[in-house]
Design a protein around this motif. Structure first.
Motif, short mmCIF file in Angstrom:
data_model
loop_
_atom_site.label_atom_id
_atom_site.label_comp_id
_atom_site.label_asym_id
_atom_site.label_seq_id
_atom_site.Cartn_x
_atom_site.Cartn_y
_atom_site.Cartn_z
N ARG A 124 -17.94 -4.11 25.96
CA ARG A 124 -19.14 -4.43 25.17
C ARG A 124 -20.41 -4.21 25.98
O ARG A 124 -21.38 -3.62 25.49
CB ARG A 124 -19.06 -5.89 24.71
N LYS A 125 -20.41 -4.67 27.22
CA LYS A 125 -21.62 -4.50 28.04
C LYS A 125 -21.86 -3.03 28.37
O LYS A 125 -23.01 -2.58 28.43
CB LYS A 125 -21.50 -5.32 29.33
N ASP A 182 -20.49 -6.37 36.66
CA ASP A 182 -21.63 -6.91 35.94
C ASP A 182 -22.93 -6.54 36.65
O ASP A 182 -23.92 -6.18 36.00
CB ASP A 182 -21.51 -8.44 35.85
N ILE A 197 -22.40 -12.55 26.52
CA ILE A 197 -21.12 -11.97 26.94
C ILE A 197 -20.74 -12.53 28.30
O ILE A 197 -21.48 -12.40 29.27
CB ILE A 197 -21.19 -10.43 26.99
N ARG A 198 -19.59 -13.15 28.40
CA ARG A 198 -19.11 -13.74 29.64
C ARG A 198 -17.78 -13.10 30.07
O ARG A 198 -17.09 -12.51 29.27
CB ARG A 198 -18.88 -15.26 29.46
N ARG A 230 -11.75 -10.16 29.75
CA ARG A 230 -12.65 -9.50 30.70
C ARG A 230 -12.81 -8.02 30.35
O ARG A 230 -13.90 -7.45 30.41
CB ARG A 230 -12.10 -9.67 32.11
N GLU A 269 -12.47 -6.64 27.38
CA GLU A 269 -13.28 -6.53 26.16
C GLU A 269 -14.76 -6.73 26.47
O GLU A 269 -15.62 -6.01 25.96
CB GLU A 269 -12.81 -7.56 25.15
N ALA A 270 -15.05 -7.74 27.33
CA ALA A 270 -16.45 -8.01 27.69
C ALA A 270 -17.05 -6.83 28.43
O ALA A 270 -18.22 -6.46 28.21
CB ALA A 270 -16.53 -9.27 28.55
N VAL A 285 -17.18 -10.82 32.71
CA VAL A 285 -17.14 -9.57 33.48
C VAL A 285 -17.19 -9.92 34.96
O VAL A 285 -17.92 -10.82 35.38
CB VAL A 285 -18.33 -8.67 33.10
#
Length: 402
Positions: free
Chosen positions: A125-126, A168, A160-161, A119, A121-122, A163
């Motif tokens: 990235r976002k 999000d 991307i999953r 979570r 890492e995601a 978050v």
């Protein structure tokens, strides 16, 4: 199966007791036959619990099962032991479950930690994508390059999953605002250009071309979404010159009408086919529910296999009716298996006719799969594979239990 009957007794009035470290307790009553049969009946129930624990432990150790789900199963079985209507070594099974619960808790903790790391890492990235989008929206004047990059960012965003919903949502608002801001700046720029209408005509010609390429598609769901997206793009685009706008619109609308008319015809035909399939399955179900399971269990089992084969070949039915039909057919199947199981438990593995019948069912399912593969029928192949996997699983469990 272990001799779990040693952990119980049946008194003169048929009351069945199980022996535990805390003393004896009543688990049921047996009036149907000899006391030994009563003990064997309740011992089989305990054996079923042991089998469930064995499967849960195997899936947990192999990593095939979700640790949290396994822990729930372990706790459920453990909580049921003090009042379980079974005869067997309840104390040993309780101790085993307590150890398994500890293992499951550790694995669940590890899984949670891994999810939290993913979570984080995601989220990073976002966040980086949003910051890039905001920079493009505020500074870029390379309209096409920046627009393409924003589309790439959106495509990457969708992959991307993990978050959390709040973060999000906040990041998405920032991204949407950046994308909207970029769109507004680009629109203002092109609004000032002398060739605005010519550019609008080019855009709409491309939309028409895309629609005309899609009008003969049979990928109904995806294509319908694409056409609706094209319509949204059409509405968002500036108007071309009046004459060109009208001609392009007529071509665009004609392409859409052709696709949706064909789709409606196909869906109507499919609905009619599924209604016919429903009538066939209702007739098969009535035949299955009329079987004399208690009077002729072997004959009922053979007839049910034939009904099940016809059932799989009957095809799909309307979604709202499928679950109820399957549930009623499973009820007949379970009744047949319960009656046959009573006889099977008293027969040696080598002479057990039920095992022979189950092996025959597996062979029939394999043959059905081979025919479906030879016919190239994807739907029948999928159904045959599912039926074969189910029959193999039941045979394996039966052989292990025997």
């Amino acid at each position: 199966m272990s001799d779990w009957t040693a952990f119980g007794r049946v008194d003169e009035d048929g009351t069945v007791y199980v022996k535990t470290a805390e003393g004896e307790r009543v688990v049921g009553s047996w009036q149907a036959g000899a006391p030994e049969e009563g003990l064997a009946h309740f011992a089989r129930r305990f054996s079923d619990l042991v089998t469930e624990v064995d499967l849960t432990e195997a899936r947990l150790n192999s990593g095939a099962a979700d640790a949290g789900g396994s822990l729930t199963t372990i706790r459920r079985i453990r909580a049921s032991l003090p009042e379980a209507h079974v005869v067997g070594d309840i104390d040993a099974l309780a101790a085993r479950l307590d150890k398994l619960a500890t293992v499951a808790e550790e694995k669940a903790g590890e899984a949670k930690a891994a999810r939290e790391a993913a979570r984080g890492e995601a989220l990073a990235r976002k966040t980086a994508l949003v910051e890039e989008a905001e920079k493009l929206a505020a500074e870029s004047t390379g309209w096409k390059t920046a627009g393409d990059r924003l589309k790439e960012i959106l495509d990457e965003w969708k992959t991307i999953r993990g978050v959390d919903k709040k973060s999000d949502g906040e990041l998405w608002k920032r991204f949407a605002a950046a994308r909207d801001g970029f769109t507004r700046r680009r629109g203002a720029h092109f609004a000032s250009l002398d060739q605005q209408r010519k550019q609008a005509q080019t855009v709409k010609e491309e939309l028409v071309a895309e629609a005309e390429k899609l009008k003969e598609s049979t990928d109904w769901g995806v294509t319908a979404g694409q056409l609706k997206d094209l319509m949204a793009q059409w509405k968002a685009a500036p108007r071309a010159a009046k004459e060109a706008e009208q001609k392009l619109w007529e071509r665009f609308r004609a392409a859409q009408d052709e696709f949706f008319t064909r789709r409606s015809e196909v869906f109507s035909a499919r609905d009619n086919e599924q209604k016919a399939n429903l009538e066939r399955k209702q007739a098969l179900l009535a035949e299955a529910e009329a079987l004399d399971v208690d009077g002729d269990p072997k004959g009922a089992q053979a007839k049910l296999r034939d009904i099940q084969a016809q059932w799989h070949e009957a095809g799909r039915v309307p979604r709202e009716a499928a679950a109820g039909l399957e549930r009623r057919l499973r009820a007949v199947d379970e009744k047949v298996r319960e009656v046959m199981d009573s006889a099977w438990r008293r027969t040696s593995k080598e002479d057990n006719p039920l095992l022979a019948q189950m092996r025959a069912q597996v062979a029939e399912a394999e043959d059905r799969l081979a025919r479906a593969q030879a016919a190239g029928d994807a739907r029948r192949v999928k159904e045959a594979e599912s039926a074969l996997a189910s029959k193999r699983q039941f045979l394996q469990l039966a052989e292990q239990a025997g």
